[in-house]
Design a protein around this motif. Structure first.
Motif, PDB file in Angstrom:
ATOM      1  N   PHE A 104      42.208  40.045  44.318  1.00  0.00           N
ATOM      2  CA  PHE A 104      41.309  41.178  44.122  1.00  0.00           C
ATOM      3  C   PHE A 104      41.605  42.219  45.187  1.00  0.00           C
ATOM      4  O   PHE A 104      41.544  41.943  46.381  1.00  0.00           O
ATOM      5  CB  PHE A 104      39.854  40.716  44.217  1.00  0.00           C
ATOM      6  N   ASP A 106      40.566  46.168  46.253  1.00  0.00           N
ATOM      7  CA  ASP A 106      39.536  47.191  46.056  1.00  0.00           C
ATOM      8  C   ASP A 106      38.432  46.704  45.122  1.00  0.00           C
ATOM      9  O   ASP A 106      37.870  47.465  44.334  1.00  0.00           O
ATOM     10  CB  ASP A 106      40.134  48.493  45.513  1.00  0.00           C
ATOM     11  N   GLY A 107      38.161  45.407  45.147  1.00  0.00           N
ATOM     12  CA  GLY A 107      37.066  44.839  44.370  1.00  0.00           C
ATOM     13  C   GLY A 107      37.371  44.552  42.917  1.00  0.00           C
ATOM     14  O   GLY A 107      36.488  44.181  42.172  1.00  0.00           O
ATOM     15  N   THR A 108      38.637  44.727  42.503  1.00  0.00           N
ATOM     16  CA  THR A 108      38.980  44.465  41.106  1.00  0.00           C
ATOM     17  C   THR A 108      40.166  43.513  41.022  1.00  0.00           C
ATOM     18  O   THR A 108      41.025  43.471  41.899  1.00  0.00           O
ATOM     19  CB  THR A 108      39.334  45.756  40.343  1.00  0.00           C
ATOM     20  N   THR A 110      41.845  40.147  38.038  1.00  0.00           N
ATOM     21  CA  THR A 110      41.740  39.505  36.732  1.00  0.00           C
ATOM     22  C   THR A 110      41.408  38.033  36.916  1.00  0.00           C
ATOM     23  O   THR A 110      41.803  37.411  37.898  1.00  0.00           O
ATOM     24  CB  THR A 110      43.048  39.639  35.919  1.00  0.00           C
ATOM     25  N   ASP A 119      39.349  41.354  32.822  1.00  0.00           N
ATOM     26  CA  ASP A 119      39.260  42.213  34.000  1.00  0.00           C
ATOM     27  C   ASP A 119      37.955  41.876  34.691  1.00  0.00           C
ATOM     28  O   ASP A 119      36.954  41.581  34.040  1.00  0.00           O
ATOM     29  CB  ASP A 119      39.281  43.692  33.612  1.00  0.00           C
ATOM     30  N   ALA A 120      37.987  41.900  36.012  1.00  0.00           N
ATOM     31  CA  ALA A 120      36.786  41.506  36.751  1.00  0.00           C
ATOM     32  C   ALA A 120      36.603  42.356  37.991  1.00  0.00           C
ATOM     33  O   ALA A 120      37.554  42.953  38.509  1.00  0.00           O
ATOM     34  CB  ALA A 120      36.878  40.027  37.135  1.00  0.00           C
ATOM     35  N   GLU A 121      35.362  42.373  38.443  1.00  0.00           N
ATOM     36  CA  GLU A 121      34.986  43.037  39.693  1.00  0.00           C
ATOM     37  C   GLU A 121      34.301  42.011  40.571  1.00  0.00           C
ATOM     38  O   GLU A 121      33.644  41.096  40.065  1.00  0.00           O
ATOM     39  CB  GLU A 121      34.024  44.191  39.428  1.00  0.00           C
ATOM     40  N   SER A 122      34.459  42.171  41.875  1.00  0.00           N
ATOM     41  CA  SER A 122      33.793  41.251  42.792  1.00  0.00           C
ATOM     42  C   SER A 122      33.621  41.908  44.150  1.00  0.00           C
ATOM     43  O   SER A 122      34.530  42.580  44.636  1.00  0.00           O
ATOM     44  CB  SER A 122      34.610  39.970  42.953  1.00  0.00           C
ATOM     45  N   ILE A 141      33.989  43.833  31.203  1.00  0.00           N
ATOM     46  CA  ILE A 141      34.294  43.585  32.611  1.00  0.00           C
ATOM     47  C   ILE A 141      33.347  42.512  33.126  1.00  0.00           C
ATOM     48  O   ILE A 141      32.133  42.625  32.990  1.00  0.00           O
ATOM     49  CB  ILE A 141      34.121  44.863  33.467  1.00  0.00           C
ATOM     50  N   VAL A 143      31.674  40.459  36.262  1.00  0.00           N
ATOM     51  CA  VAL A 143      31.377  40.554  37.684  1.00  0.00           C
ATOM     52  C   VAL A 143      31.323  39.121  38.186  1.00  0.00           C
ATOM     53  O   VAL A 143      30.537  38.317  37.697  1.00  0.00           O
ATOM     54  CB  VAL A 143      30.048  41.289  37.946  1.00  0.00           C
TER      55      VAL A 143
END
Length: 149
Positions: A104, A106-108, A110, A119-122, A141, A143
């Motif tokens: 990950f 910049d917070g993004t 897979t 696709d994921a954010e964390s 997306i 989280v």
């Protein structure tokens, strides 16, 4: 005259109603109904001047559009009594364990969930191969977080 006035309004109304089938938005239908009304009123001899026909068409179509669109839209699309009470995890993914496929940045990144790449954010710093858990989803997306929710 090649086409009578009432026939023009009736044909216009039918064309507008049919156009709603190809370009749905529940707007053309109200203008189609307005044109049909003017066609019938003209056929019956209740209105005869072009100015009266245009005025009846405009007033009826716009009043129907603004007064009835909300009700018809709800009827055609359905509604819920309390949208805030809806289960926001309709996909059943919150709390699921995922495998991190890429680091990950910049917070993004897979992740893999049930064999599919997402696709994921964390907010956490996750590395490839780590396990994470889904805390929410924003459409397509996910989280995810390093700790189980």
């Amino acid at each position: 005259m090649l086409i009578t006035t009432y026939a023009f309004w009736l044909l216009l109304g039918i064309a507008l109603l049919l156009s709603e089938l190809f370009i749905p938005g529940l707007i053309a239908a109200f203008f189609g109904i307005g044109a049909l009304l003017v066609g019938v009123l003209t056929l019956l001899g209740i209105i005869d001047t072009l100015a009266a026909q245009l005025a009846v068409f405009a007033v009826f179509s716009l009043v129907a559009l603004f007064a009835l669109r909300k009700h018809f839209h709800r009827w055609l699309r359905g509604t819920e009594a309390d949208p805030s009470a809806k289960d926001m995890d309709d996909a059943g993914v919150i709390g699921s364990r995922v495998k991190v496929l890429t680091d990950f940045t910049d917070g993004t990144g897979t992740v893999q969930l049930n064999g599919a790449k997402w696709d994921a954010e964390s907010p956490d710093s996750l590395k490839m191969g780590d396990s994470a858990w889904v805390s929410e989803h924003k459409g397509i997306i996910l989280v995810v977080s390093a700790t189980k929710p």
